[in-house]
Design a protein around this motif. Structure first.
Motif, PDB file in Angstrom:
ATOM      1  N   UNK A 129      27.106  44.938 -21.664  1.00  0.00           N
ATOM      2  CA  UNK A 129      26.097  44.587 -20.668  1.00  0.00           C
ATOM      3  C   UNK A 129      26.115  45.587 -19.516  1.00  0.00           C
ATOM      4  N   UNK A 130      24.962  45.867 -18.983  1.00  0.00           N
ATOM      5  CA  UNK A 130      24.876  46.752 -17.819  1.00  0.00           C
ATOM      6  C   UNK A 130      25.625  46.107 -16.649  1.00  0.00           C
ATOM      7  N   UNK A 131      26.510  46.852 -16.027  1.00  0.00           N
ATOM      8  CA  UNK A 131      27.291  46.323 -14.911  1.00  0.00           C
ATOM      9  C   UNK A 131      28.389  45.380 -15.341  1.00  0.00           C
ATOM     10  N   UNK A 132      28.690  45.354 -16.646  1.00  0.00           N
ATOM     11  CA  UNK A 132      29.718  44.453 -17.163  1.00  0.00           C
ATOM     12  C   UNK A 132      31.121  44.944 -16.855  1.00  0.00           C
ATOM     13  N   UNK A 133      32.089  44.136 -17.195  1.00  0.00           N
ATOM     14  CA  UNK A 133      33.494  44.404 -16.888  1.00  0.00           C
ATOM     15  C   UNK A 133      34.233  44.943 -18.109  1.00  0.00           C
ATOM     16  N   UNK A 134      35.489  45.329 -17.871  1.00  0.00           N
ATOM     17  CA  UNK A 134      36.354  45.668 -19.001  1.00  0.00           C
ATOM     18  C   UNK A 134      36.625  44.379 -19.783  1.00  0.00           C
ATOM     19  N   UNK A 135      36.777  44.504 -21.082  1.00  0.00           N
ATOM     20  CA  UNK A 135      36.880  43.322 -21.946  1.00  0.00           C
ATOM     21  C   UNK A 135      38.318  42.975 -22.304  1.00  0.00           C
ATOM     22  N   UNK A 136      39.188  43.977 -22.333  1.00  0.00           N
ATOM     23  CA  UNK A 136      40.521  43.715 -22.866  1.00  0.00           C
ATOM     24  C   UNK A 136      41.318  42.645 -22.123  1.00  0.00           C
ATOM     25  N   UNK A 137      41.169  42.432 -20.799  1.00  0.00           N
ATOM     26  CA  UNK A 137      41.930  41.339 -20.185  1.00  0.00           C
ATOM     27  C   UNK A 137      41.577  39.973 -20.771  1.00  0.00           C
ATOM     28  N   UNK A 138      40.296  39.778 -21.063  1.00  0.00           N
ATOM     29  CA  UNK A 138      39.885  38.500 -21.654  1.00  0.00           C
ATOM     30  C   UNK A 138      40.439  38.351 -23.066  1.00  0.00           C
ATOM     31  N   UNK A 139      40.434  39.444 -23.832  1.00  0.00           N
ATOM     32  CA  UNK A 139      40.963  39.373 -25.197  1.00  0.00           C
ATOM     33  C   UNK A 139      42.479  39.219 -25.203  1.00  0.00           C
ATOM     34  N   UNK A 140      43.143  39.747 -24.186  1.00  0.00           N
ATOM     35  CA  UNK A 140      44.597  39.609 -24.088  1.00  0.00           C
ATOM     36  C   UNK A 140      45.003  38.166 -23.783  1.00  0.00           C
ATOM     37  N   UNK A 141      44.094  37.403 -23.179  1.00  0.00           N
ATOM     38  CA  UNK A 141      44.381  36.000 -22.908  1.00  0.00           C
ATOM     39  C   UNK A 141      44.596  35.206 -24.198  1.00  0.00           C
ATOM     40  N   UNK A 142      43.989  35.637 -25.299  1.00  0.00           N
ATOM     41  CA  UNK A 142      44.128  34.891 -26.564  1.00  0.00           C
ATOM     42  C   UNK A 142      45.583  34.861 -27.028  1.00  0.00           C
ATOM     43  N   UNK A 143      46.241  36.019 -27.248  1.00  0.00           N
ATOM     44  CA  UNK A 143      47.637  35.918 -27.679  1.00  0.00           C
ATOM     45  C   UNK A 143      48.568  35.337 -26.611  1.00  0.00           C
ATOM     46  N   UNK A 144      48.298  35.616 -25.341  1.00  0.00           N
ATOM     47  CA  UNK A 144      49.158  35.050 -24.292  1.00  0.00           C
ATOM     48  C   UNK A 144      49.047  33.531 -24.287  1.00  0.00           C
ATOM     49  N   UNK A 145      47.822  33.026 -24.339  1.00  0.00           N
ATOM     50  CA  UNK A 145      47.619  31.573 -24.336  1.00  0.00           C
ATOM     51  C   UNK A 145      48.271  30.895 -25.527  1.00  0.00           C
ATOM     52  N   UNK A 146      48.136  31.498 -26.706  1.00  0.00           N
ATOM     53  CA  UNK A 146      48.721  30.872 -27.891  1.00  0.00           C
ATOM     54  C   UNK A 146      50.227  31.077 -27.974  1.00  0.00           C
ATOM     55  N   UNK A 147      50.742  32.128 -27.356  1.00  0.00           N
ATOM     56  CA  UNK A 147      52.197  32.281 -27.248  1.00  0.00           C
ATOM     57  C   UNK A 147      52.760  31.164 -26.376  1.00  0.00           C
ATOM     58  N   UNK A 148      52.116  30.916 -25.231  1.00  0.00           N
ATOM     59  CA  UNK A 148      52.584  29.851 -24.344  1.00  0.00           C
ATOM     60  C   UNK A 148      52.457  28.482 -25.008  1.00  0.00           C
TER      61      UNK A 148
END
Length: 194
Positions: A129-148
């Motif tokens: 998306x125009x003016x969008x953010x970096x995506x990897x922090x959101x994708x990193x939440x998946x393994x962190x959340x499921x690890x916890x």
């Protein structure tokens, strides 16, 4: 077993801290959503970045809040039947559920989610998306959340086994929420103070 009980208490404390931090993410999401809506309707201006940060915060709330919810024994379950059983029978049902459902599922998602997040980090993936953010922090939440969530599942498993061995009190894994009767009583007491 004492080491495992200590490990369980450490995991519980860690997920309690994460749960409290996630509550601040909820406040941030509400404030950003409100501010974004006000700017959009007042000045007819907005940014995809503001919308995406709301999605990222919602993802953090959901993915990091699940372990806190499990810690507090607030996940949805069928208490109609199991609520009538003894604490020992409930502990056995929970052990079965953790071993054959929760931990295999979280393990599978970790196995598949970690490479997904690592590839996003490696490529420094950005929103399309125009003016969008970096995506990897959101994708990193998946393994962190499921690890916890996996760690909290192990903690809950340890507590149930400890209970069956007589080393852990059942209050350590009972629901932490107030009953409807306690909530009604608190409302009555609050109204009496006015």
């Amino acid at each position: 077993m004492k080491f495992l009980i200590s490990l369980s208490r450490f995991i519980d404390a860690l997920n309690e801290k994460i749960g409290h931090l996630v509550s601040w993410a909820l406040l941030a999401a509400v404030l950003i959503c409100t501010g974004n809506a006000l700017i959009r309707y007042t000045f007819n201006s907005s940014s995809n970045g503001w919308l995406e940060i709301q999605w990222y915060l919602f993802s953090a709330i959901f993915l990091l809040g699940t372990s806190y919810t499990l810690r507090r024994n607030e996940h949805v379950r069928i208490d109609v039947i199991s609520g009538r059983l003894s604490k020992r029978a409930q502990a056995w049902i929970d052990i079965f559920g953790f071993l054959f459902f929760l931990l295999p599922m979280t393990g599978l998602i970790l196995y598949m989610g970690l490479p997904y997040a690592m590839e996003s980090i490696r490529s420094q993936e950005m929103s399309s998306n125009a003016g969008g953010l970096i995506v990897w922090p959101a994708k990193l939440l998946i393994p962190i959340g499921f690890l916890m969530l996996s760690l909290q599942g192990v903690s809950e498993l340890i507590k149930r086994v400890g209970f069956l061995l007589g080393m852990v009190d059942a209050r350590e894994f009972e629901k932490h929420a107030a009953t409807p009767e306690q909530e009604i009583e608190a409302i009555k007491n609050a109204n009496n103070l006015k």
